[in-house]
Design an enzyme around this catalytic site. Structure first.
Site, PDB file in Angstrom:
ATOM      1  N   GLY A  32      44.568   9.079  31.406  1.00 17.56           N
ATOM      2  CA  GLY A  32      45.067   8.269  30.568  1.00 17.56           C
ATOM      3  C   GLY A  32      46.212   8.763  29.463  1.00 17.56           C
ATOM      4  N   ARG A  82      24.178 -13.950  17.968  1.00 18.28           N
ATOM      5  CA  ARG A  82      23.859 -12.518  18.847  1.00 18.28           C
ATOM      6  C   ARG A  82      25.076 -11.737  19.308  1.00 18.28           C
ATOM      7  NH1 ARG A  82      17.977 -12.988  19.709  1.00 18.28           N
ATOM      8  NH2 ARG A  82      17.541 -14.632  18.240  1.00 18.28           N
ATOM      9  N   ASP A 130      41.746   0.705  29.563  1.00 14.61           N
ATOM     10  CA  ASP A 130      42.156   0.296  28.440  1.00 14.61           C
ATOM     11  C   ASP A 130      43.929  -0.402  28.283  1.00 14.61           C
ATOM     12  OD1 ASP A 130      40.203   1.383  27.416  1.00 14.61           O
ATOM     13  OD2 ASP A 130      41.281   3.131  26.482  1.00 14.61           O
ATOM     14  N   ARG A 161      23.631 -21.014  20.455  1.00 15.95           N
ATOM     15  CA  ARG A 161      24.027 -19.776  19.734  1.00 15.95           C
ATOM     16  C   ARG A 161      25.693 -19.280  19.715  1.00 15.95           C
ATOM     17  NH1 ARG A 161      19.026 -16.469  22.131  1.00 15.95           N
ATOM     18  NH2 ARG A 161      17.661 -16.875  20.336  1.00 15.95           N
ATOM     19  N   GLY A 209      37.976   9.820  30.232  1.00 20.63           N
ATOM     20  CA  GLY A 209      36.898   8.758  30.786  1.00 20.63           C
ATOM     21  C   GLY A 209      37.063   8.444  32.386  1.00 20.63           C
ATOM     22  N   GLN A 211      31.824  -1.445  31.719  1.00 19.28           N
ATOM     23  CA  GLN A 211      33.312  -1.989  32.200  1.00 19.28           C
ATOM     24  C   GLN A 211      33.859  -0.983  32.917  1.00 19.28           C
ATOM     25  OE1 GLN A 211      34.918  -3.933  28.152  1.00 19.28           O
ATOM     26  NE2 GLN A 211      33.192  -2.387  27.823  1.00 19.28           N
TER      27      GLN A 211
HETATM   28  O1  F6P Z   1      39.766   4.894  27.201  1.00 19.93           O
HETATM   29  C1  F6P Z   1      38.833   4.532  28.108  1.00 19.93           C
HETATM   30  C2  F6P Z   1      37.583   4.107  27.137  1.00 19.93           C
HETATM   31  O2  F6P Z   1      36.481   3.605  28.109  1.00 19.93           O
HETATM   32  C3  F6P Z   1      37.706   3.339  25.997  1.00 19.93           C
HETATM   33  O3  F6P Z   1      37.637   1.914  26.368  1.00 19.93           O
HETATM   34  C4  F6P Z   1      36.555   3.861  24.910  1.00 19.93           C
HETATM   35  O4  F6P Z   1      36.777   3.777  23.827  1.00 19.93           O
HETATM   36  C5  F6P Z   1      36.452   5.169  25.534  1.00 19.93           C
HETATM   37  O5  F6P Z   1      36.949   5.451  26.911  1.00 19.93           O
HETATM   38  C6  F6P Z   1      35.026   5.704  25.473  1.00 19.93           C
HETATM   39  O6  F6P Z   1      35.131   7.109  25.892  1.00 19.93           O
HETATM   40  P1  F6P Z   1      33.696   7.822  26.133  1.00 19.93           P
HETATM   41  O7  F6P Z   1      33.740   8.387  27.574  1.00 19.93           O
HETATM   42  O8  F6P Z   1      33.848   9.303  25.371  1.00 19.93           O
HETATM   43  O9  F6P Z   1      32.407   7.024  25.756  1.00 19.93           O
END
Ligand code: F6P
Length: 364
Positions: free
Chosen positions: A117, A282, A142, A177, A11, A290
């Site tokens: 990663g 909610r 992460d 809330r 990612g 992020q």
């Molecule tokens: O490992 C980084 C991360 O953003 C995780 O926090 C999340 O679960 C995952 O990758 C999401 O990956 P994708 O790009 O497949 O949506």
């Protein structure tokens, strides 16, 4: 001339471009090194025609502050499980690692820096075991890679999650809330825990600490003692529900092996309602916000340090290693050490103790 190939895998993550830039800038100080970038993780080498780009000072100009990666990335496939479409339209994954290594030799690639990663570094380790000159750079929001104090991208993700908590506080307080904020992190609670502390949340749910919904309910009720009140709950996506299961979807894309985490926020809401919480709840899911956008200064610095160090390792021929941050130094550890176990939040850590000292409820 020596040829160094840079790869970004898995990612995307804020700071990838800062690492690429640092490698290229440092390499350009040497007369006998040139850098190329492989497009979309290792796919650029696996494809015909080959997709690689020359990386020089001009091509990295201005990328320090850019999110994403200028050479693209993917978290599907890779040389050991390359997705190939069969004639009947279905998919299979094939090990093409030997062909890839031969092709890299043919391309005159002397060394590879793989920025990624845990999944990507497993690929680095397997390729190193097959004889490829490869170095890893730990990337992930992460922060779940061990042997390094931090991975780059993590602090940016924490900053974004904290800003989300700050925003939710004002709307939650105005409406009395409960807000559940679901953040990323896979099996690690680092983003949730740090954002909960930095944002002043009331409850923090992380995979490392199984929760009892009644304890969370008690905390919520204590926040509404005077009639009006609000409550902020930060939950990490990898937290298990009351039945001990992860919440999400099984991967359905060819070559994608990750379980797609997501939905624990809604689950928590339902469990709280079933436990008798009557206040308005909610759920906000922060998701890929992020990891998009510009890295904060901390990650730009760490990424730059990693990039320069990775080049130094390539130059001195120290392969099979991953660069790592061990305060105050940037060091090299073996890929084997780095992959031994994931870096998870310890329930006995001072960070958890701090959160508890601030009154944050973990439910466990
Ligand atoms: O490992 C980084 C991360 O953003 C995780 O926090 C999340 O679960 C995952 O990758 C999401 O990956 P994708 O790009 O497949 O949506």
């Amino acid at each position: 001339m020596k040829r160094l190939m840079v790869v970004t895998g898995g990612g995307d993550c804020p700071g990838l471009n800062a690492v690429i830039r640092a490698i290229v800038k440092r390499a350009s100080q040497e007369k006998d090194w040139e850098v190329i970038g492989c497009i979309e993780s290792f796919n650029g080498v696996l494809r015909e025609p080959t997709e690689v780009v020359v990386l020089d000072n001009d091509s990295v100009s201005g990328i320090l502050i850019q999110g994403g990666t200028i050479i693209g990335t993917t978290n599907k496939g890779g040389p050991f499980a390359y997705p190939v479409k069969r004639s009947d339209g279905t998919w299979e994954t094939v090990d093409v690692s030997d062909q890839m290594i031969r092709k890299l030799q043919y391309m005159g690639v002397d060394a590879v820096i793989n920025i990624g990663g845990d999944g990507s570094q497993r690929i680095s380790k397997a390729l190193y075991d097959k004889g490829l000159n490869i170095i890893g750079v730990p990337k992930t929001i992460d922060n779940d890679l061990s042997m390094t104090d931090f991975t780059f991208g993590f602090q940016t993700a924490v900053q974004i999650a904290t800003e989300a908590v700050d925003k939710l506080v004002t709307t939650a307080a105005s409406h009395n809330r409960i807000f559940v904020l679901e953040v990323m992190g896979r099996d690690a609670g680092w983003i949730a825990l740090n954002a909960a502390i930095a944002g002043g949340a009331d409850v923090c749910v992380i995979p490392e600490i199984p929760y009892d919904i009644n304890k969370i309910k008690e905390k919520i009720e204590s926040r509404y003692k005077k009639g009006r009140g609000f409550c902020i709950i930060v939950v990490a996506e990898g937290s298990r529900n009351a039945r001990g299961e992860k919440v999400g979807l099984k991967a359905d894309e060819p070559g994608y092996s990750n379980f797609k985490l997501g939905g624990i926020g809604q689950t928590l809401k339902l469990e709280l309602q079933q436990a008798g919480v009557e206040h308005d709840i909610r759920v906000s899911v922060l998701g890929h916000l992020q990891r998009g956008g510009t890295p904060i200064a901390y990650d730009r610095v760490l990424a730059s340090e990693f990039g320069v160090k990775a080049f130094e390792l390539a130059k001195s021929g120290e392969f099979g290693k991953m660069v790592a941050y061990k305060h105050p130094d940037i060091i090299a550890v073996t890929l084997e050490e780095a992959l031994k176990e994931p870096h998870l939040v310890s329930p006995d850590s001072f960070l958890v103790q701090t959160a508890k000292g601030l009154g944050i409820e973990f439910g466990g």
